[in-house]
Write an enzyme that holds these catalytic residues in place. Structure first.
Site, PDB file in Angstrom:
ATOM      1  N   ASN B 129     -10.556   3.549  -2.033  1.00  0.00           N
ATOM      2  CA  ASN B 129      -9.305   2.890  -1.663  1.00  0.00           C
ATOM      3  C   ASN B 129      -8.869   1.946  -2.772  1.00  0.00           C
ATOM      4  O   ASN B 129      -9.110   0.750  -2.711  1.00  0.00           O
ATOM      5  CB  ASN B 129      -9.492   2.146  -0.340  1.00  0.00           C
ATOM      6  CG  ASN B 129      -8.226   1.444   0.107  1.00  0.00           C
ATOM      7  OD1 ASN B 129      -7.176   1.591  -0.521  1.00  0.00           O
ATOM      8  ND2 ASN B 129      -8.320   0.680   1.171  1.00  0.00           N
ATOM      9  N   CYS B 132      -5.428  -0.568  -1.257  1.00  0.00           N
ATOM     10  CA  CYS B 132      -5.125  -1.352  -0.062  1.00  0.00           C
ATOM     11  C   CYS B 132      -4.236  -2.529  -0.423  1.00  0.00           C
ATOM     12  O   CYS B 132      -4.617  -3.420  -1.158  1.00  0.00           O
ATOM     13  CB  CYS B 132      -6.376  -1.849   0.629  1.00  0.00           C
ATOM     14  SG  CYS B 132      -5.910  -2.703   2.129  1.00  0.00           S
TER      15      CYS B 132
HETATM   16  C1  FMN Z   1      -3.613   0.088  10.901  1.00  0.00           C
HETATM   17  C2  FMN Z   1      -3.838   0.799   9.581  1.00  0.00           C
HETATM   18  C3  FMN Z   1      -5.013   0.556   8.864  1.00  0.00           C
HETATM   19  C4  FMN Z   1      -5.253   1.198   7.646  1.00  0.00           C
HETATM   20  N1  FMN Z   1      -6.431   0.961   6.968  1.00  0.00           N
HETATM   21  C5  FMN Z   1      -6.681   1.627   5.811  1.00  0.00           C
HETATM   22  C6  FMN Z   1      -7.924   1.454   5.125  1.00  0.00           C
HETATM   23  O1  FMN Z   1      -8.814   0.727   5.570  1.00  0.00           O
HETATM   24  N2  FMN Z   1      -8.119   2.124   3.947  1.00  0.00           N
HETATM   25  C7  FMN Z   1      -7.163   2.982   3.431  1.00  0.00           C
HETATM   26  O2  FMN Z   1      -7.392   3.579   2.392  1.00  0.00           O
HETATM   27  N3  FMN Z   1      -6.000   3.178   4.088  1.00  0.00           N
HETATM   28  C8  FMN Z   1      -5.727   2.529   5.256  1.00  0.00           C
HETATM   29  N4  FMN Z   1      -4.528   2.750   5.911  1.00  0.00           N
HETATM   30  C9  FMN Z   1      -3.554   3.708   5.356  1.00  0.00           C
HETATM   31  C10 FMN Z   1      -3.647   5.087   6.006  1.00  0.00           C
HETATM   32  O3  FMN Z   1      -4.938   5.663   5.816  1.00  0.00           O
HETATM   33  C11 FMN Z   1      -2.577   6.033   5.433  1.00  0.00           C
HETATM   34  O4  FMN Z   1      -2.771   6.142   4.046  1.00  0.00           O
HETATM   35  C12 FMN Z   1      -1.157   5.531   5.670  1.00  0.00           C
HETATM   36  O5  FMN Z   1      -1.055   4.905   6.935  1.00  0.00           O
HETATM   37  C13 FMN Z   1      -0.089   6.621   5.566  1.00  0.00           C
HETATM   38  O6  FMN Z   1      -0.278   7.641   6.508  1.00  0.00           O
HETATM   39  P1  FMN Z   1       0.444   7.683   7.963  1.00  0.00           P
HETATM   40  O7  FMN Z   1       1.900   7.449   7.745  1.00  0.00           O
HETATM   41  O8  FMN Z   1       0.109   9.027   8.528  1.00  0.00           O
HETATM   42  O9  FMN Z   1      -0.163   6.574   8.749  1.00  0.00           O
HETATM   43  C14 FMN Z   1      -4.285   2.107   7.136  1.00  0.00           C
HETATM   44  C15 FMN Z   1      -3.109   2.353   7.867  1.00  0.00           C
HETATM   45  C16 FMN Z   1      -2.864   1.715   9.078  1.00  0.00           C
HETATM   46  C17 FMN Z   1      -1.604   2.018   9.833  1.00  0.00           C
END
Ligand code: FMN
Ligand code: FAD
Ligand code: FES
Lengths: 256, 307
Positions: B129, B132
């Site tokens: 990651n 972040c």
């Molecule tokens: C509540 C939340 C927590 C997340 N935590 C992480 C994380 O710990 N590490 C990471 O690489 N991405 C994290 N993400 C990003 C998601 O893995 C993803 O890349 C991003 O939400 C886009 O995809 P989506 O639109 O389908 O949610 C998080 C997203 C959300 C909504």
């Protein structure tokens, strides 16, 4: 496996003043749900741009008919959409989720509700009466517009309070708290719950509160609903949807 | 009628189907056990994990925005030790590809996390990651910089034999450059996108809706931007790509695959509905059949432009 269930709205009640109830039919839910539990409810269409489901407490259960009730106050996009649904429409709901009010106590139970925070105490009053427990429900609102379920609650030991005195006693719920050692349950605005806790803190009473934190998943995956909770001598961010919504008030960090 | 073949590969990782649960939106796994059978999904990525336990940000941490959501969880987590002792055993009982999302405040911390978990057989890959946006003020992240991206992946590759997936941030001017840096450093694959930096304000109190002020935007609102970035990266690197950003239907999955993704991750959709991934898996089979496609691998990067 469990997941969202699509349930038919079998009845609707408009209480006026932006309050309404939806009645849904499901045998399993009606059997297992207990006050304190809540449901995540999906917003049926995307016009509002709202994608996240919303949390709502169990209000009442009509076991013979396998029907349960959710009680809503319109405060924004989602509750606005829900308020337009009609009998025969479907709602997608997940639950019951969360923990329960701990009713195993030798002490008298005092329930303190503010506004829409009445929900969990509706069914709980019925349960406590059935179990022959000694209890008092204190139900407050801004004005008589915020006091619903008057007829239903007349069969239970209820003290009604309004800020302007338009129904029941005039004042704040916290002006009418009885002194003594009780098991106290509270649900409503956070400031009210905090004051209830302050009132009973130095007595032999235990206070349990149902916290309202913004939620996204309700299943524990997102860590969005975390709240500061004391665990031993540490303060942790605890997920309200997993370990709550009911917490012992002395664990809650009342600083926000 | 012949069966639809949904199996796919991300380099040396063989998946039953292209659907992976995205980091931070599916907890550690156990939270979803009562809703889905993990044997049916293609893969799972854990919540982001730092070396030590972390409390995360103060609340409010989330806020809904049009067709999406803002989050600033602040990578609350249990740290590597509890992760190894409590979470990895949980994954022993399931047959799906399992990845650990690796976070770090410094280059060293990323390496330490990988080192600590490197010998765990159940871990199939590390998703680094780099992106972040929550933790450091202003949402600064190593994936804003191709040199930092290069050096972190390079250091990790020195000590790890596992598949290394570099997860990129969309909050950059020239993503191709960052993707190439990850590839040159030896990344086995690239996943994108992480969330877009965003904010919202309460007009009554004049306070930001998120305590941290800035949050990451995810959900259907970001899908067109995410898809464009996936396609740009697809054109500039040779290593496989895992695409994500707002996927909420089987049609969305195919759009990402046609634009170059070998597999996809589902994030916010699982927050909205714990069974979203399996619902999409079923839809995907039906959609493939309706479109007369037999093998999903044939669709990877099959986009037709300029014709
Ligand atoms: C509540 C939340 C927590 C997340 N935590 C992480 C994380 O710990 N590490 C990471 O690489 N991405 C994290 N993400 C990003 C998601 O893995 C993803 O890349 C991003 O939400 C886009 O995809 P989506 O639109 O389908 O949610 C998080 C997203 C959300 C909504
Ligand atoms: C465990 C739990 C049980 C609840 N039970 C009931 C109930 O029985 N009846 C009822 O009417 N309401 C209940 N609520 C509150 C209800 O969830 C919110 O009022 C609802 O989510 C608002 O949705 P909306 O789309 O109408 O408002 P939005 O447009 O999303 O927001 C309008 C306002 O409501 C606030 N809000 C948003 N989500 C929440 C939330 N989860 N809690 C408190 N405020 C919120 C926002 O900050 C904003 O100020 C409960 C909340 C929780 C956490
Ligand atoms: S609402 Fe997602 S963890 Fe509680």
């Amino acid at each position: 496996m469990n997941g969202y269930k699509s349930l038919k709205i079998v009845d609707k009640k408009e209480w006026g003043d932006n309050y309404f109830s939806l009645f849904l039919k499901d045998k399993e839910i009606s059997e297992i749900v207990f006050p304190g539990n809540f449901f995540m409810v999906k917003i049926p269409y995307f016009e509002s741009g709202a994608i996240l489901p919303r949390p709502f407490s169990i209000a009442r259960v009509f076991k013979e008919e396998n029907v349960f009730e959710l009680f809503f106050q319109v405060v924004g996009k989602g509750t606005e959409v829900f308020s337009k649904l009609k009998e025969g429409d479907y709602l997608e709901i997940l639950g019951p989720l969360g923990n329960k009010f701990p009713i195993k106590t030798e002490k008298k139970i005092i329930m303190v509700a503010g506004g829409r925070g009445i929900s969990p105490f509706l069914y709980l009053s019925e349960i406590l009466k059935r179990e022959k427990k000694d209890f008092l429900l204190i139900y407050g609102g801004k004005s008589e517009k915020d006091i619903k379920f008057r007829h239903y609650l007349s069969s239970y030991n209820t003290l009604f309070i309004t800020e302007d005195g338009s129904y029941g006693e005039k004042g704040l719920v916290t002006d009418f708290l009885p002194k003594g050692a009780f098991t106290v349950f509270s649900c409503g605005p956070e400031i009210m719950m905090e004051k209830v806790y302050e009132f009973y803190k130095k007595t032999n009473s235990e206070v349990f509160v149902s916290l309202e934190e913004r939620m996204a998943c309700g299943t524990g995956v997102c860590y969005g609903c975390a709240k500061k909770i004391r665990r031993g001598d540490k303060i942790e961010m605890v997920r309200v949807c997993q370990e709550g919504p009911v917490f012992n008030a002395k664990e809650v960090v009342w600083d926000e | 009628m012949s069966e639809i073949d949904l199996t796919t590969k991300i380099g040396n990782l063989a998946l039953k189907n292209p659907i992976i649960l995205a980091s931070g939106t599916a907890g550690y796994g156990y939270e979803l056990e009562k809703y889905i059978n993990f044997n049916e999904i293609g893969g799972f990525v854990s919540k982001g994990i730092y070396f030590d336990p972390r409390k995360g940000n103060d609340s409010p941490r989330i806020y809904e925005t049009p067709c999406g959501m803002l989050n600033a969880i602040g990578l609350q987590g249990i740290g590597v030790k509890r992760f190894r002792d409590e979470i990895i055993p949980f994954w022993e009982k399931y047959d799906t590809v399992f990845g650990v999302n690796v976070a770090g405040e410094t280059e060293d911390e990323y390496v330490k996390v990988v080192e600590y978990l490197e010998r765990e057989k159940r871990v199939d890959f590390f998703e680094i990651n780099l992106s972040c946006p929550n933790v450091h003020e202003g949402g600064k992240s190593p994936s804003w910089d191709s040199q930092k991206t290069f050096s972190i992946i390079k250091e990790i590759k020195k000590i790890s034999k596992k598949h290394i997936m570099a997860k990129l941030s969309p909050n950059v001017t020239y993503i191709e450059e960052i993707a190439k840096a990850a590839e040159e450093a030896g990344a086995d694959s690239i996943s994108l996108v992480n969330t877009f930096v965003g904010m919202a304000v309460d007009i009554k109190t004049k306070k930001p809706q998120i305590k941290n002020v800035f949050g990451g935007v995810s959900g259907p609102a970001i899908k067109p931007m995410a898809l464009a970035l996936v396609f740009k990266v697809f054109k500039s690197v040779k290593i496989p790509i895992v695409g994500m950003g707002g996927i909420s239907s089987a049609g969305d999955i195919l759009e990402f695959i046609i634009s170059g993704a070998s597999a996809i991750e589902i994030g916010t959709a699982t927050i909205v509905d714990p069974r979203a991934s399996l619902k999409m898996l079923k839809q995907l089979k039906d959609l493939m059949r309706a479109l007369n496609h037999k093998n999903i691998k044939d669709l990877i990067g099959s986009i037709i432009t300029g014709g």
